[in-house]
Motif scaffolding. Structure first.
Motif, short mmCIF file in Angstrom:
data_model
loop_
_atom_site.label_atom_id
_atom_site.label_comp_id
_atom_site.label_asym_id
_atom_site.label_seq_id
_atom_site.Cartn_x
_atom_site.Cartn_y
_atom_site.Cartn_z
N LEU A 34 0.81 -1.22 0.00
CA LEU A 34 0.00 0.00 0.00
C LEU A 34 0.84 1.27 0.00
CD1 LEU A 34 -2.86 -0.84 2.52
CD2 LEU A 34 -2.95 -0.85 0.02
N THR A 35 2.03 1.19 0.56
CA THR A 35 2.85 2.40 0.70
C THR A 35 4.03 2.47 -0.27
OG1 THR A 35 4.11 1.35 2.49
CG2 THR A 35 2.23 2.73 3.12
N GLU A 36 4.24 1.44 -1.05
CA GLU A 36 5.37 1.52 -2.00
C GLU A 36 5.02 2.45 -3.15
OE1 GLU A 36 5.29 -2.21 -5.11
OE2 GLU A 36 5.92 -2.64 -3.06
N ASP A 37 6.03 3.07 -3.69
CA ASP A 37 5.83 4.03 -4.78
C ASP A 37 5.51 3.28 -6.07
OD1 ASP A 37 5.98 6.01 -6.75
OD2 ASP A 37 7.64 7.03 -5.77
N HIS A 38 4.34 3.56 -6.61
CA HIS A 38 3.90 2.93 -7.86
C HIS A 38 4.03 3.88 -9.05
CE1 HIS A 38 2.25 -0.81 -6.16
NE2 HIS A 38 1.97 -0.07 -5.10
N GLY A 39 4.67 5.02 -8.83
CA GLY A 39 4.89 5.96 -9.92
C GLY A 39 3.73 6.89 -10.22
N ALA A 40 2.72 6.89 -9.38
CA ALA A 40 1.59 7.81 -9.57
C ALA A 40 1.95 9.18 -9.01
CB ALA A 40 0.34 7.26 -8.87
N PHE A 41 1.12 10.17 -9.28
CA PHE A 41 1.41 11.54 -8.85
C PHE A 41 1.65 11.62 -7.35
CE2 PHE A 41 0.52 15.91 -7.67
CZ PHE A 41 1.28 16.59 -8.60
N PHE A 42 0.82 10.91 -6.55
CA PHE A 42 1.00 10.90 -5.10
C PHE A 42 1.71 9.64 -4.63
CE2 PHE A 42 -2.35 14.09 -5.57
CZ PHE A 42 -1.77 15.13 -4.85
N GLY A 43 2.38 8.95 -5.54
CA GLY A 43 3.26 7.84 -5.20
C GLY A 43 2.57 6.52 -5.00
N SER A 44 2.02 6.31 -3.83
CA SER A 44 1.50 5.01 -3.44
C SER A 44 -0.02 4.93 -3.51
CB SER A 44 1.95 4.69 -2.02
OG SER A 44 1.29 5.55 -1.10
N ILE A 45 -0.50 3.71 -3.35
CA ILE A 45 -1.95 3.50 -3.28
C ILE A 45 -2.51 4.24 -2.07
CG2 ILE A 45 -3.75 1.76 -2.86
CD1 ILE A 45 -1.89 -0.23 -4.45
N THR A 83 -2.55 3.47 7.85
CA THR A 83 -2.77 2.10 7.38
C THR A 83 -4.03 2.03 6.51
OG1 THR A 83 -4.19 1.47 9.24
CG2 THR A 83 -1.79 1.17 9.54
N GLY A 84 -4.16 0.92 5.82
CA GLY A 84 -5.37 0.71 5.04
C GLY A 84 -6.61 0.63 5.92
N ALA A 85 -6.49 0.00 7.07
CA ALA A 85 -7.65 -0.09 7.98
C ALA A 85 -8.06 1.28 8.50
CB ALA A 85 -7.32 -1.03 9.14
N ALA A 86 -7.08 2.10 8.85
CA ALA A 86 -7.39 3.46 9.32
C ALA A 86 -8.02 4.28 8.20
CB ALA A 86 -6.13 4.14 9.84
N TRP A 87 -7.48 4.13 6.98
CA TRP A 87 -8.08 4.83 5.84
C TRP A 87 -9.53 4.39 5.65
CZ3 TRP A 87 -10.17 2.70 1.41
CH2 TRP A 87 -10.64 3.64 0.48
N SER A 88 -9.77 3.07 5.69
CA SER A 88 -11.13 2.56 5.48
C SER A 88 -12.11 3.13 6.50
CB SER A 88 -11.15 1.03 5.57
OG SER A 88 -10.50 0.46 4.46
N ALA A 89 -11.70 3.20 7.76
CA ALA A 89 -12.58 3.73 8.81
C ALA A 89 -12.89 5.21 8.56
CB ALA A 89 -11.95 3.53 10.18
N ASP A 90 -11.85 5.99 8.29
CA ASP A 90 -12.06 7.42 8.03
C ASP A 90 -12.86 7.64 6.74
OD1 ASP A 90 -10.67 8.00 10.32
OD2 ASP A 90 -9.02 9.04 9.31
#
Length: 171
Positions: A34-45, A83-90
């Motif tokens: 989830l946090t690795e840079d995938h080359g998108a404008f904001f980097g990661s997923i 984290t992904g879980a924290a993102w999902s809750a928010d």
């Protein structure tokens, strides 16, 4: 520009449907992926998802829906949740606020101008309310498209994004 309350309700429902699919796609995915840079404008997923969440919270504040606004700027928007879980809750909570707001909007509310401070421009700006509302939903869709590409690249299930295929029962 003419927007209607029906458009806002449709886009709020589409937003919630898209995010629910992304939540399912991310279930069990490692924080590393989830946090690795995938080359998108904001980097990661997660960084891109956090940026969308940050912007939605900012627009809800500007529209007078929420008194609170993100306490960080665009540069820190990618670290809004750890984290992904924290993102999902928010994300779930913010989608609920967007949907509740959309249910209260009348077409007349989408007329006139909105004045707000833009951190990106470093100035107060005035724009048509309708354009601001359309931008909020367009911004979500644009960056979710980047998330879709990153999910696909990572070999994960990417959501169906076509609004015409949204189930009637979707929030």
């Amino acid at each position: 520009m003419m927007l209607t309350a029906d458009y806002v309700a449709l886009m709020a429902r589409y937003n919630a449907w898209q995010n629910a699919q992304i939540m399912r796609s991310l279930d069990g995915v490692s924080l590393k992926l989830l946090t690795e840079d995938h080359g998108a404008f904001f980097g990661s997923i997660l960084g891109t998802l956090n940026h969308i969440l940050w912007a939605d919270r900012l627009w809800l504040n500007r529209f007078g829906v929420d008194e609170s606004r993100p306490d960080c700027g665009i540069g820190e928007s990618t670290a809004l949740t750890p984290t992904g879980a924290a993102w999902s809750a928010d994300r779930f909570a913010v989608d609920g606020r967007i949907s509740a707001w959309a249910g209260r909007v009348h077409s007349i509310d989408l007329t006139g101008d909105l004045t707000f401070y833009s951190g990106a421009l470093g100035a107060e700006v005035t724009r048509p309310v309708a354009a601001c509302v359309a931008h909020m939903f367009n911004h979500q869709t644009h960056h979710r498209g980047q998330v879709h590409a990153m999910l696909t690249r990572a070999g994960l299930a990417a959501p169906v994004t076509d609004i015409v295929f949204m189930p009637e029962e979707a929030q």
